[in-house]
Design a protein around this motif. Structure first.
Motif, PDB file in Angstrom:
ATOM      1  N   LEU A  61     -19.374 -16.203 101.149  1.00  0.00           N
ATOM      2  CA  LEU A  61     -18.271 -17.400 102.008  1.00  0.00           C
ATOM      3  C   LEU A  61     -17.840 -18.013 103.187  1.00  0.00           C
ATOM      4  O   LEU A  61     -18.142 -18.516 103.350  1.00  0.00           O
ATOM      5  N   VAL A  65     -22.005 -19.397 104.507  1.00  0.00           N
ATOM      6  CA  VAL A  65     -21.228 -20.772 104.431  1.00  0.00           C
ATOM      7  C   VAL A  65     -20.652 -21.600 105.138  1.00  0.00           C
ATOM      8  O   VAL A  65     -20.418 -22.633 105.400  1.00  0.00           O
ATOM      9  N   VAL A  73     -20.424 -26.538  96.676  1.00  0.00           N
ATOM     10  CA  VAL A  73     -21.345 -25.347  96.194  1.00  0.00           C
ATOM     11  C   VAL A  73     -21.319 -25.757  95.241  1.00  0.00           C
ATOM     12  O   VAL A  73     -20.969 -26.070  93.970  1.00  0.00           O
ATOM     13  N   HIS A  75     -23.239 -24.354  91.838  1.00  0.00           N
ATOM     14  CA  HIS A  75     -23.289 -22.589  90.381  1.00  0.00           C
ATOM     15  C   HIS A  75     -24.108 -22.467  89.561  1.00  0.00           C
ATOM     16  O   HIS A  75     -23.698 -22.901  88.812  1.00  0.00           O
ATOM     17  N   LEU A 109     -15.273 -25.696 102.357  1.00  0.00           N
ATOM     18  CA  LEU A 109     -15.537 -25.983 100.845  1.00  0.00           C
ATOM     19  C   LEU A 109     -15.104 -27.380 100.435  1.00  0.00           C
ATOM     20  O   LEU A 109     -13.489 -26.792 100.676  1.00  0.00           O
ATOM     21  N   LEU A 112     -16.500 -28.004  94.151  1.00  0.00           N
ATOM     22  CA  LEU A 112     -17.649 -26.776  92.953  1.00  0.00           C
ATOM     23  C   LEU A 112     -18.193 -27.602  92.472  1.00  0.00           C
ATOM     24  O   LEU A 112     -17.303 -28.635  91.297  1.00  0.00           O
TER      25      LEU A 112
END
Lengths: 313, 287
Positions: A61, A65, A73, A75, A109, A112
């Protein structure tokens, strides 16, 4: 993208890279690059990371990233095999916990997208057959770890909605993706030449094709500004017996109590993945995901039925 | 890889369906003309399927015409489209009243009624599947909401199991109504058509009921009827005018327990009135 070497991950990489506006995709896999089928593209960066340890997740991260200024992100890295144990739990749940904790203070970020599962829902005769996002979850302590981990990961992500500063969370509860290497219990069940089922029950199922699952995730990636839980149904809604016939298998109804021991024996002797205990609910009671929320917010509608014979070879 | 037995089974299945489609050509054509929402493989999301329904219709129509010799009054009260809730009395030990009501509406109104079953029905092997193919749905709010949003016709017996299992001496005395259907009618602005079913109470007088230890499949008990098959009583189905329970109410009133209870009581009174009229009009149990 965590879990980029899964069939869904590989397709999603390709779908995202089809967008010329996209600057970079960081594909994270556990396998070496040569064992994956990731597309060749200068905008694709590959990274081999074992997410079952906190340090590599942190370093990912705050290393690649951050360098690539990744803002979303995806997942997909849930353990797919029907295994159990502490290491599986770490991969399924703890890795997500680390990710969410660190996302709070991450400089780039902002979103998610968690691929969750329709299997997180509880199936009982007194619950609706058409499942909306507020349907009760399978929180029974008797549920197998395969289910409990998925529920825990799903809830973990849900509890962060609106809490993690600046991080939007989209949880996509996908119907079963009927394809190889996707961890599909139904796929494994239908891989056997003879499919036993509980006599007297022929519940309605909904299954998702890889194409539609990819499209749903792609839309979730781009749906900045929205968060929430989304059921992702597939284009095929049909009874279990029709599934079996379409897959070209022999449908054999047997008394229900025999199924768990027979399939457990198959699991032990043949190394199969399917566990009847894990699927008992949906082999008795209809369960079809209601995709209205995904349709309204993500603009997702399933269009690609499963290629039955081709997909089950 | 397809195996020979599987291919043979598949072939037999196809032949069986073709054969059934030929034998049941009339009912099948009839059922195919009754609209339903195909979810993609010829079934709706709850498992309804026209060929199975045609089979059910072919069997039930004979019972309807020749055994129970059903007489129907006011079926045109059911709106020909849009969401509707039918609220009827329930009796007779076994749910022949539901099947006769279903048949009457299919034959005379050309709409597919969705009978709403009790919670334990989806747990019953064979019965659950057979019922689902004919359009029966489990009685959960989530299922009913979906059906009402799709503009379907719900067939509800608000007395539930206590209604169908009441003793012979309590016949035609309505049990308390469950009120969930009234709340849905208020919330979704759905008309409720009351139905009084006369005849079913005398079809299988119940002698006793045997408690079932552990409630396998959710069955509360096993009824012991006087006869193994229902008596050839004559059924009289009386449909009332639609009740628009939501009129003059605000949307939030569906959350008011007293409003919901009163709405349900209005329906119950309408059903009771239809029953009394039906009993007055009939010439006898078998006539």
């Amino acid at each position: 993208m965590l879990g980029a070497s899964t069939p869904l991950g590989e397709r999603l990489c390709a779908a995202l890279l089809a967008d010329p506006e996209l600057r970079a995709v960081l594909a994270v896999t556990r396998e070496p690059r040569e064992q994956t089928h990731l597309p060749e593209d200068p905008r694709l960066t590959w990274s081999q990371v074992d997410i079952t340890h906190a340090r590599p997740v942190h370093d990912l991260l705050f290393g690649r990233v951050r360098e690539l200024e990744v803002d979303v992100v995806v997942h997909l890295a849930m353990h797919r095999a029907n295994d159990f144990g502490a290491r599986v739990h770490v991969q399924n749940v703890e890795s997500l916990r680390w990710l969410l904790a660190q996302a709070d203070r991450h400089p780039t970020l902002r979103r998610l997208v968690l691929r969750s599962y329709g299997e997180v829902y509880r199936l009982e005769p007194d619950l609706p057959s058409v499942i909306t996002e507020d349907h009760p979850l399978e929180l029974s302590p008797e549920a197998p770890q395969w289910v409990r981990d998925r529920v825990e990961a799903d809830l973990l992500a849900c509890t962060r909605m609106g809490i993690a500063s600046g991080l939007e969370v989209a949880v996509l509860r996908c119907a079963e993706v009927l394809g190889p290497a996707e961890g599909s219990q139904l796929y494994d069940y239908l891989s056997a030449p003879v499919c036993l089922r509980s006599a007297g029950f022929d519940p309605m199922l909904n299954v998702l094709s890889l194409e539609d699952a990819t499209e749903a995730l792609r839309r979730a990636v781009y749906a900045g500004g929205t968060q929430g839980i989304f059921n992702i149904p597939g284009a095929d809604t049909l009874p279990l017996t029709r599934c079996i016939r379409l897959a070209g298998r022999l449908d054999v109804p047997v008394p229900g109590p025999l199924l768990a021991p027979i399939y457990e024996l198959r699991r032990r002797l043949r190394g199969a993945q399917f566990s009847y205990r894990l699927n008992r609910g949906r082999f008795h009671f209809a369960a079809v995901l209601d995709g209205a929320h995904a349709r309204q917010v993500l603009g997702y509608t399933p269009h690609h039925p499963v290629a039955w014979q081709a997909g089950l070879r | 890889m397809s195996t020979l037995p599987a291919a043979l089974q598949s072939q037999l299945g196809r032949v069986g369906r073709r054969l059934a489609s030929g034998v049941l050509a009339g009912p099948l054509e009839f059922m195919r003309a009754v609209p339903y929402r195909d979810a993609g493989h010829g079934y709706d999301v709850f498992g309804y399927e026209p060929l199975h329904a045609a089979f059910a219709l072919s069997v039930l129509e004979s019972v309807y015409r020749h055994w129970f010799r059903v007489r129907s009054y006011g079926v045109e009260s059911i709106p020909d489209r849009g969401a509707v809730i039918l609220a009827a009395n329930h009796s007779g030990t076994l749910p022949f009243d539901a099947t006769m009501l279903w048949t009457d509406i299919v034959l005379r109104r050309h709409r597919l009624p969705r009978p709403v079953s009790d919670y334990f029905v989806p747990s019953l092997p064979f019965i659950s599947t057979f019922f689902a193919r004919g359009g029966v749905v489990g009685g959960t709010v989530g299922n009913l909401r979906v059906l009402l949003e799709n503009g379907e016709l719900l067939m509800i017996f608000p007395e539930g199991v206590p209604g169908i299992t009441k003793s012979f001496r309590e016949r035609y005395r309505l049990r308390d109504f469950r009120v969930g259907y009234a709340e849905l009618a208020l919330r979704y602005h759905t008309p409720v058509v009351p139905v009084g079913i006369v005849g079913a109470e005398e079809q299988m007088p119940r002698l006793a009921r045997i408690p079932v230890p552990g409630h396998p499949f959710g069955l509360p008990f096993l009824p012991v009827p006087l006869t193994l098959v229902p008596l050839p009583v004559r059924y009289h189905l009386h449909y009332g005018e639609p009740l628009y329970l939501h009129e003059e109410l605000r949307p939030g009133d569906a959350d008011d327990p007293e409003v919901v209870r009163q709405a349900s009581e209005r329906v119950r009174s309408a059903v009771q009135a239809l029953l009394e009229r039906g009993l007055r009009l009939r010439g006898g149990v078998f006539r």
